[in-house]
Design an enzyme around this catalytic site. Structure first.
Site, PDB file in Angstrom:
ATOM      1  N   ARG A 263       0.871  -6.480  12.750  1.00 44.17           N
ATOM      2  CA  ARG A 263       0.222  -5.881  13.922  1.00 44.17           C
ATOM      3  C   ARG A 263       0.036  -6.904  15.039  1.00 44.17           C
ATOM      4  O   ARG A 263       0.070  -6.552  16.220  1.00 44.17           O
ATOM      5  CB  ARG A 263      -1.103  -5.236  13.522  1.00 44.17           C
ATOM      6  CG  ARG A 263      -0.900  -4.022  12.622  1.00 44.17           C
ATOM      7  CD  ARG A 263      -2.124  -3.139  12.508  1.00 44.17           C
ATOM      8  NE  ARG A 263      -1.804  -1.923  11.760  1.00 44.17           N
ATOM      9  CZ  ARG A 263      -2.541  -0.819  11.746  1.00 44.17           C
ATOM     10  NH1 ARG A 263      -3.668  -0.773  12.447  1.00 44.17           N
ATOM     11  NH2 ARG A 263      -2.179   0.238  11.038  1.00 44.17           N
TER      12      ARG A 263
ATOM     13  N   GLU B  95      -6.503  -0.920  15.524  1.00 41.51           N
ATOM     14  CA  GLU B  95      -7.117  -1.867  14.592  1.00 41.51           C
ATOM     15  C   GLU B  95      -6.148  -2.975  14.187  1.00 41.51           C
ATOM     16  O   GLU B  95      -4.993  -2.713  13.851  1.00 41.51           O
ATOM     17  CB  GLU B  95      -7.585  -1.131  13.335  1.00 41.51           C
ATOM     18  CG  GLU B  95      -8.189  -2.047  12.274  1.00 41.51           C
ATOM     19  CD  GLU B  95      -8.136  -1.448  10.880  1.00 41.51           C
ATOM     20  OE1 GLU B  95      -8.085  -2.230   9.919  1.00 41.51           O
ATOM     21  OE2 GLU B  95      -8.124  -0.206  10.770  1.00 41.51           O
TER      22      GLU B  95
ATOM     23  N   ARG C 271       0.841  -1.195   0.000  1.00 36.04           N
ATOM     24  CA  ARG C 271       0.000   0.000   0.000  1.00 36.04           C
ATOM     25  C   ARG C 271       0.876   1.245   0.000  1.00 36.04           C
ATOM     26  O   ARG C 271       1.865   1.313   0.726  1.00 36.04           O
ATOM     27  CB  ARG C 271      -0.929   0.013   1.215  1.00 36.04           C
ATOM     28  CG  ARG C 271      -1.930  -1.135   1.197  1.00 36.04           C
ATOM     29  CD  ARG C 271      -2.906  -1.073   2.345  1.00 36.04           C
ATOM     30  NE  ARG C 271      -3.747  -2.264   2.359  1.00 36.04           N
ATOM     31  CZ  ARG C 271      -4.645  -2.552   3.292  1.00 36.04           C
ATOM     32  NH1 ARG C 271      -4.826  -1.727   4.301  1.00 36.04           N
ATOM     33  NH2 ARG C 271      -5.365  -3.659   3.221  1.00 36.04           N
TER      34      ARG C 271
ATOM     35  N   ARG D  94       2.208   1.079  10.235  1.00 36.65           N
ATOM     36  CA  ARG D  94       1.735   1.509   8.921  1.00 36.65           C
ATOM     37  C   ARG D  94       2.893   1.409   7.938  1.00 36.65           C
ATOM     38  O   ARG D  94       3.738   2.301   7.856  1.00 36.65           O
ATOM     39  CB  ARG D  94       1.197   2.937   9.003  1.00 36.65           C
ATOM     40  CG  ARG D  94       0.292   3.323   7.842  1.00 36.65           C
ATOM     41  CD  ARG D  94      -0.219   4.741   8.011  1.00 36.65           C
ATOM     42  NE  ARG D  94      -1.071   4.871   9.174  1.00 36.65           N
ATOM     43  CZ  ARG D  94      -2.383   4.654   9.187  1.00 36.65           C
ATOM     44  NH1 ARG D  94      -2.994   4.310   8.074  1.00 36.65           N
ATOM     45  NH2 ARG D  94      -3.095   4.797  10.290  1.00 36.65           N
TER      46      ARG D  94
ATOM     47  N   SER E  67     -10.410  -5.740  10.045  1.00 32.69           N
ATOM     48  CA  SER E  67     -11.688  -5.181   9.619  1.00 32.69           C
ATOM     49  C   SER E  67     -12.438  -6.276   8.880  1.00 32.69           C
ATOM     50  O   SER E  67     -11.903  -6.848   7.927  1.00 32.69           O
ATOM     51  CB  SER E  67     -11.495  -3.982   8.684  1.00 32.69           C
ATOM     52  OG  SER E  67     -11.172  -2.822   9.394  1.00 32.69           O
TER      53      SER E  67
END
Length: 430
Positions: free
Chosen positions: A391, A349, A262, A277, A352
């Site tokens: 994560r 988070e 990403r 991130r 999701s």
């Protein structure tokens, strides 16, 4: 993609649903393009009928020796042929214009989704576990990893720039153990089918799941046109692209462990330290393909699959339902699972899980046929992280840290770690 018939039937409801996402009305623009397209199709059909009628009369005029009528009819046939070609080209242009607009409009939220402008208005559903009380100041994962010599951001920056990391020794083994544990759990206990997929895909695969055309800047494209996947949602969901599945084979449940890429466009200044991130990371993804009537129950099931991984790891978490202003482009409803990070003293988070209805299925023409019925229906699709591996590594490190800089390994991971119970402060297994 949205059903144009539904917009025609109730444009006010369509705009009202978009307004819940904070978007301006667009139904009138959609219907104007649709009307122009349909008018040209109707005109082309009328011109075709006129050309066919004139074509029949050409022979009669020729046979009767009426040269003037023959020439008039022949000219009319040629004129209608040109008119049909023009109208069909105009209809095609309007159709492409309509599709281009529809591809940029997000999915409509379910009625059960709470209204809100941003993440501050997400609604907590429940919590699991009690955050540990430390008798020392807990450190963040990058402090722990760098101190033991197993996490290096400076070397990664020299290789690739910001938002990259290199892992080695016990930490990369722990990272790999987490991914393998997740896969084993999803396959052996949750009934998902493991799939190995490419990480380079064509435009149509990204369009199918909603990454294109609106979010091109969020992904990386190679010089020969392939896209690096931002998540295995892209490849796993596209398994159904262009297919008509038998209803009896549904639900299909898939999982994959892949590299993900990403650009993190628009995230300048967010999580600049550590692994939270990154441009390149690994994730174990879950995708379900279901009938419409089973989709909401499947959403709850998928959420529980992700939550179960954290429970087995002994990591406290909370589950929230995203409000309309924080929900992703393709989702009808999303559950975010946030793991407790003591180094940050907050929940972050880690998964999701979203139900998308037929939004993606329409974009990729993924359908199913019920027994005894001729007409196929669109499948419903779901996707969720099960979990983000990096994560999860952060969470295990921070929750398992000891005052001396060592990290306790969760019991379920020890078989994957040669039976070790701890990663010592010097980076060795013990």
């Amino acid at each position: 993609m949205h059903d144009i018939r539904a917009i025609r039937e109730n444009p006010a409801a369509f705009d009202a649903a978009l307004s819940r996402r904070g978007l301006a009305p667009v139904a009138a623009e959609i219907l104007a393009i649709d009307e122009a397209r349909r008018a040209r199709i109707t005109a082309a059909e009328a011109a075709l009928a006129a050309r066919n009628a004139a074509s029949k009369d050409v022979g009669k005029a020729k046979a009767s020796g009426d040269e003037a009528e023959f020439e008039r009819l022949r000219a009319l046939v040629a004129e209608k042929k040109d008119e049909i070609a023009r109208l069909e080209a105009e209809a095609k242009a309007e159709d492409e214009r309509l599709e281009a607009l529809l591809l940029t409009i997000p999915n409509l939220p379910l009625d059960s989704v709470p209204d809100g402008a941003d993440e501050s208005q997400n609604v907590e559903l429940h919590r699991w576990g009690t955050p540990r009380t430390f008798d020392f100041a807990p450190r963040e994962h990058f402090e722990l990893g760098e101190a033991m010599g197993c996490m290096d951001f400076e070397f990664a920056a020299r290789l690739s720039g910001a938002r990259f990391v290199t892992l080695k020794g016990a930490l990369i083994r722990l990272h790999r153990a987490l991914a393998q544990f997740m896969l084993d759990t999803h396959v052996d206990e949750n009934g998902l089918t493991e799939v190995w997929t490419p990480v380079l895909v064509k435009d149509e695969a990204m369009v199918g799941t909603g990454q294109l055309p609106k979010f091109a800047e969020d992904s990386y494209q190679t010089t020969n046109g392939w896209w690096l996947i931002p998540t295995a949602e892209v490849t796993l969901t596209n398994i159904a692209a262009g297919e008509i599945l038998d209803a009896g084979t549904l639900p299909l449940r898939f999982t994959a462990w892949t590299q993900c890429f990403r650009s993190e466009a628009g995230s300048a200044g967010k999580d600049t330290r550590g692994m939270l991130r990154q441009h390149q990371f690994e994730k174990v993804e879950m995708v379900s393909i279901t009938t419409p009537e089973d989709a909401l129950a499947e959403h709850e099931r998928m959420t529980r699959c992700a939550e179960g991984i954290l429970e087995k790891l002994g990591l406290p978490y909370r589950t929230v339902v995203l409000c309309t202003g924080d929900m992703g482009f393709g989702a009808q409803r999303t559950h975010d699972i946030e793991v407790w990070l003591p180094g940050q003293d907050t929940y972050r988070e880690i998964s999701s899980c979203s139900v998308c209805g037929d939004f993606q299925a329409r974009r990729m023409n993924a359908r199913f046929r019920r027994e005894g019925e001729k007409r196929p229906d669109f499948v419903h699709t779901l996707n969720g992280s099960g979990l983000a591996v990096g994560r999860a590594l952060i969470a295990v490190m921070e929750n398992g840290q000891q005052a001396d800089g060592s990290i306790t390994i969760p019991e379920v991971l020890r078989p994957y770690m040669k039976g070790a119970t701890v990663i010592r402060a010097d980076g060795s297994l013990g």
